[in-house]
Scaffold this motif. Structure first.
Motif, PDB file in Angstrom:
ATOM      1  N   ASN A 134       0.880  -1.160   0.000  1.00 44.50           N
ATOM      2  CA  ASN A 134       0.000   0.000   0.000  1.00 44.50           C
ATOM      3  C   ASN A 134       0.915   1.206   0.000  1.00 44.50           C
ATOM      4  OD1 ASN A 134      -1.625   2.135   0.582  1.00 44.50           O
ATOM      5  ND2 ASN A 134      -2.880   1.050   2.058  1.00 44.50           N
ATOM      6  N   SER A 135       0.979   1.922  -1.104  1.00 44.42           N
ATOM      7  CA  SER A 135       2.030   2.928  -1.258  1.00 44.42           C
ATOM      8  C   SER A 135       1.890   4.110  -0.328  1.00 44.42           C
ATOM      9  CB  SER A 135       2.058   3.428  -2.703  1.00 44.42           C
ATOM     10  OG  SER A 135       0.883   4.126  -3.006  1.00 44.42           O
ATOM     11  N   SER A 136       0.666   4.430   0.102  1.00 43.79           N
ATOM     12  CA  SER A 136       0.518   5.594   0.961  1.00 43.79           C
ATOM     13  C   SER A 136       0.576   5.232   2.429  1.00 43.79           C
ATOM     14  CB  SER A 136      -0.818   6.297   0.676  1.00 43.79           C
ATOM     15  OG  SER A 136      -1.878   5.491   1.101  1.00 43.79           O
ATOM     16  N   MET A 137       0.387   3.970   2.742  1.00 46.60           N
ATOM     17  CA  MET A 137       0.488   3.549   4.133  1.00 46.60           C
ATOM     18  C   MET A 137       0.566   2.029   4.167  1.00 46.60           C
ATOM     19  SD  MET A 137      -3.445   3.906   5.442  1.00 46.60           S
ATOM     20  CE  MET A 137      -4.765   3.049   4.565  1.00 46.60           C
ATOM     21  N   ASP A 138       1.251   1.492   5.138  1.00 45.27           N
ATOM     22  CA  ASP A 138       1.252   0.053   5.355  1.00 45.27           C
ATOM     23  C   ASP A 138       0.115  -0.238   6.323  1.00 45.27           C
ATOM     24  OD1 ASP A 138       1.608  -2.563   6.140  1.00 45.27           O
ATOM     25  OD2 ASP A 138       3.786  -2.441   6.160  1.00 45.27           O
ATOM     26  N   TYR A 139      -1.010  -0.665   5.785  1.00 46.99           N
ATOM     27  CA  TYR A 139      -2.207  -0.803   6.607  1.00 46.99           C
ATOM     28  C   TYR A 139      -2.000  -1.843   7.710  1.00 46.99           C
ATOM     29  CZ  TYR A 139      -7.103  -1.169   7.882  1.00 46.99           C
ATOM     30  OH  TYR A 139      -8.271  -1.166   8.571  1.00 46.99           O
ATOM     31  N   LYS A 140      -1.342  -2.938   7.381  1.00 49.66           N
ATOM     32  CA  LYS A 140      -1.100  -3.969   8.392  1.00 49.66           C
ATOM     33  C   LYS A 140      -0.264  -3.409   9.545  1.00 49.66           C
ATOM     34  CE  LYS A 140       0.482  -6.879   5.292  1.00 49.66           C
ATOM     35  NZ  LYS A 140       1.041  -8.091   4.657  1.00 49.66           N
ATOM     36  N   GLU A 141       0.757  -2.629   9.181  1.00 49.69           N
ATOM     37  CA  GLU A 141       1.603  -2.024  10.219  1.00 49.69           C
ATOM     38  C   GLU A 141       0.785  -1.066  11.078  1.00 49.69           C
ATOM     39  OE1 GLU A 141       4.823  -1.597  12.474  1.00 49.69           O
ATOM     40  OE2 GLU A 141       4.840  -2.838  10.676  1.00 49.69           O
ATOM     41  N   THR A 142      -0.116  -0.312  10.434  1.00 47.04           N
ATOM     42  CA  THR A 142      -0.954   0.631  11.162  1.00 47.04           C
ATOM     43  C   THR A 142      -1.834  -0.086  12.174  1.00 47.04           C
ATOM     44  OG1 THR A 142      -0.985   2.135   9.267  1.00 47.04           O
ATOM     45  CG2 THR A 142      -2.723   2.414  10.900  1.00 47.04           C
ATOM     46  N   VAL A 143      -2.444  -1.195  11.751  1.00 51.75           N
ATOM     47  CA  VAL A 143      -3.317  -1.954  12.648  1.00 51.75           C
ATOM     48  C   VAL A 143      -2.522  -2.512  13.823  1.00 51.75           C
ATOM     49  CG1 VAL A 143      -4.744  -4.033  12.856  1.00 51.75           C
ATOM     50  CG2 VAL A 143      -5.022  -2.527  10.876  1.00 51.75           C
ATOM     51  N   VAL A 144      -1.361  -3.102  13.530  1.00 51.72           N
ATOM     52  CA  VAL A 144      -0.560  -3.713  14.600  1.00 51.72           C
ATOM     53  C   VAL A 144      -0.037  -2.650  15.559  1.00 51.72           C
ATOM     54  CG1 VAL A 144       1.536  -5.027  15.107  1.00 51.72           C
ATOM     55  CG2 VAL A 144       0.021  -5.758  13.255  1.00 51.72           C
ATOM     56  N   LEU A 160      -0.494  -2.506  19.640  1.00 54.31           N
ATOM     57  CA  LEU A 160       0.575  -2.267  20.615  1.00 54.31           C
ATOM     58  C   LEU A 160       0.269  -1.037  21.458  1.00 54.31           C
ATOM     59  CD1 LEU A 160       3.710  -3.015  18.395  1.00 54.31           C
ATOM     60  CD2 LEU A 160       2.630  -4.510  20.084  1.00 54.31           C
ATOM     61  N   GLY A 161      -0.359  -0.045  20.841  1.00 53.76           N
ATOM     62  CA  GLY A 161      -0.748   1.142  21.587  1.00 53.76           C
ATOM     63  C   GLY A 161      -1.767   0.826  22.673  1.00 53.76           C
ATOM     64  N   ASN A 194       0.101  -1.043  25.498  1.00 54.48           N
ATOM     65  CA  ASN A 194       0.994  -0.180  26.267  1.00 54.48           C
ATOM     66  C   ASN A 194       0.238   0.816  27.139  1.00 54.48           C
ATOM     67  OD1 ASN A 194       3.298  -1.396  25.260  1.00 54.48           O
ATOM     68  ND2 ASN A 194       3.475   0.016  23.540  1.00 54.48           N
ATOM     69  N   SER A 195      -0.906   1.281  26.659  1.00 54.75           N
ATOM     70  CA  SER A 195      -1.638   2.302  27.407  1.00 54.75           C
ATOM     71  C   SER A 195      -2.475   1.722  28.541  1.00 54.75           C
ATOM     72  CB  SER A 195      -2.539   3.096  26.461  1.00 54.75           C
ATOM     73  OG  SER A 195      -3.530   2.255  25.897  1.00 54.75           O
ATOM     74  N   ASP A 196      -2.895   0.455  28.403  1.00 55.72           N
ATOM     75  CA  ASP A 196      -3.765  -0.134  29.443  1.00 55.72           C
ATOM     76  C   ASP A 196      -3.607  -1.653  29.443  1.00 55.72           C
ATOM     77  OD1 ASP A 196      -5.633  -0.614  31.383  1.00 55.72           O
ATOM     78  OD2 ASP A 196      -7.371  -0.055  30.168  1.00 55.72           O
ATOM     79  N   CYS A 197      -2.436  -2.104  29.893  1.00 58.39           N
ATOM     80  CA  CYS A 197      -2.177  -3.552  29.853  1.00 58.39           C
ATOM     81  C   CYS A 197      -3.082  -4.320  30.816  1.00 58.39           C
ATOM     82  CB  CYS A 197      -0.710  -3.846  30.132  1.00 58.39           C
ATOM     83  SG  CYS A 197      -0.156  -3.425  31.802  1.00 58.39           S
ATOM     84  N   LYS A 198      -3.630  -3.631  31.811  1.00 52.22           N
ATOM     85  CA  LYS A 198      -4.511  -4.315  32.762  1.00 52.22           C
ATOM     86  C   LYS A 198      -5.797  -4.788  32.089  1.00 52.22           C
ATOM     87  CE  LYS A 198      -7.069  -3.678  37.099  1.00 52.22           C
ATOM     88  NZ  LYS A 198      -7.359  -2.759  38.240  1.00 52.22           N
ATOM     89  N   ASN A 199      -6.373  -3.955  31.232  1.00 59.29           N
ATOM     90  CA  ASN A 199      -7.693  -4.254  30.666  1.00 59.29           C
ATOM     91  C   ASN A 199      -7.674  -4.632  29.191  1.00 59.29           C
ATOM     92  OD1 ASN A 199      -9.204  -3.551  33.102  1.00 59.29           O
ATOM     93  ND2 ASN A 199      -8.509  -1.462  32.684  1.00 59.29           N
ATOM     94  N   ALA A 200      -6.510  -4.548  28.542  1.00 61.14           N
ATOM     95  CA  ALA A 200      -6.452  -4.836  27.108  1.00 61.14           C
ATOM     96  C   ALA A 200      -6.900  -6.266  26.827  1.00 61.14           C
ATOM     97  CB  ALA A 200      -5.029  -4.619  26.593  1.00 61.14           C
ATOM     98  N   ASN A 201      -7.809  -6.416  25.857  1.00 62.17           N
ATOM     99  CA  ASN A 201      -8.191  -7.764  25.437  1.00 62.17           C
ATOM    100  C   ASN A 201      -8.454  -7.754  23.934  1.00 62.17           C
ATOM    101  OD1 ASN A 201     -11.336  -7.842  24.878  1.00 62.17           O
ATOM    102  ND2 ASN A 201     -11.025  -6.527  26.675  1.00 62.17           N
TER     103      ASN A 201
END
Length: 322
Positions: free
Chosen positions: A210-220, A224-225, A228-235
């Protein structure tokens, strides 16, 4: 692909006969009013039509160009090589390449066995497919970009599908409909294209470029965000809903891009946070376990010892600094 249709697509056109005999250069008048650098939809698409198909012309190199329409290439058999923004991308049987209007690309000479079908569409054709997608995702963003007249988004999507039977069947139906001008074909093909898009969303792991963005990288990175922001409740269930992915596709993307599954990434972040809290706060070990998402104290203790070779209390005593 149906044998009769494949035989029809492999017929050498009058244009191709000229290239095959050594004429060498693209017949500009078939594609452009002025310069071959911009292919004109008025020469390819009948007035009043929203979409048509055209077998890719073989036996000639296509110089760099762009279109004033949205193009999708589906490879029926063989291989076809595009050069997009300096990247050489070889499409194989079953691959789907979507090009927005501003993408400049060239195409290497295709031989007799290399059969590609170009879908030539006005942005308006995608109104119904867009309505079928419902939520924000890579295909919806691509289509919305196609609608922008003043500032269109220049990008492409390449799905390497490895001959997905559902997509192949839908593509065949659309090709037959447009080659033989069936009644109500625009409406039928709009819904068929919407179904193709829904199948493509189930194969985001096959999204190659995807030349304007790597969509898979964006999702991953979004995943990770969340961790990192709420490891207690992330599911994973909530993250899948928030990123508009299925659980299966999201799990595959995470593994593909990081080498770890979601649970491994989450545990790593939780124990990284626990380590920080042990060394930087006076919270009890029990409080820290709860803060990072472990209500089962025994499990937390076992996992911590397995990772660090000692209990949380011993780790604090040995590393705690004032």
């Amino acid at each position: 692909m149906r044998k009769q249709l494949l035989q029809e697509l492999m017929l050498i056109s009058e244009e191709e006969k000229k290239y095959q005999s050594g004429q060498g250069n693209i017949e500009k008048q078939l594609y452009a009013k002025d310069s071959i650098s911009e292919i004109d939809r008025e020469l390819l698409l009948e007035k009043g039509r929203l979409i048509t198909v055209r077998p890719h012309s073989r036996f000639v190199d296509f110089p760099e160009h762009r279109h004033n329409y949205v193009e999708m290439m589906y490879v029926v058999q063989g291989n076809i090589t595009h050069i997009i923004e300096g990247k050489e991308l070889t499409l194989h049987k079953g691959d789907v390449l979507m090009l927005n209007q501003q993408v400049r690309h060239a195409i290497r000479r295709a031989e007799y066995e290399d059969i590609g079908i170009n879908f030539i569409a006005l942005p308006e054709f995608f109104e119904i497919p867009l309505s079928m997608l419902h939520e924000k995702n890579v295909l919806a963003e691509f289509i919305v970009g196609a609608f922008r007249q003043k500032d269109p988004v220049s990008h492409y999507l390449l799905f390497r599908l490895q001959e997905d039977p559902q997509v192949e069947n839908l593509m065949e139906n659309m090709i037959v409909s447009m080659l033989h001008k069936h009644a109500n074909e625009d409406a039928i093909n709009q819904y068929s294209m919407g179904l193709v898009f829904l199948y493509l969303l189930n194969h985001l792991e096959s999204l190659s470029h995807n030349s304007s963005m790597d969509y898979k990288e964006t999702v991953v990175q979004a995943v990770l965000g969340y961790i990192n922001s709420d490891c207690k409740n992330a599911n994973l269930t909530k993250i899948a809903a928030d990123t508009h992915q299925s659980m299966t596709v999201l799990s595959r993307l995470i593994k593909q891009k990081t080498g770890y599954n979601f649970q491994e990434l989450l545990q790593h972040r939780r124990f990284e946070t626990a380590e920080h809290l042990l060394l930087e706060t006076d919270l009890s070990v029990e409080e820290i376990a709860l803060d990072v998402g472990y209500e089962n104290q025994s499990y937390f203790f076992r996992q911590f010892k397995e990772r660090y070779g000692m209990t949380p209390r011993k780790y604090r005593l040995e590393h705690y600094k004032r």
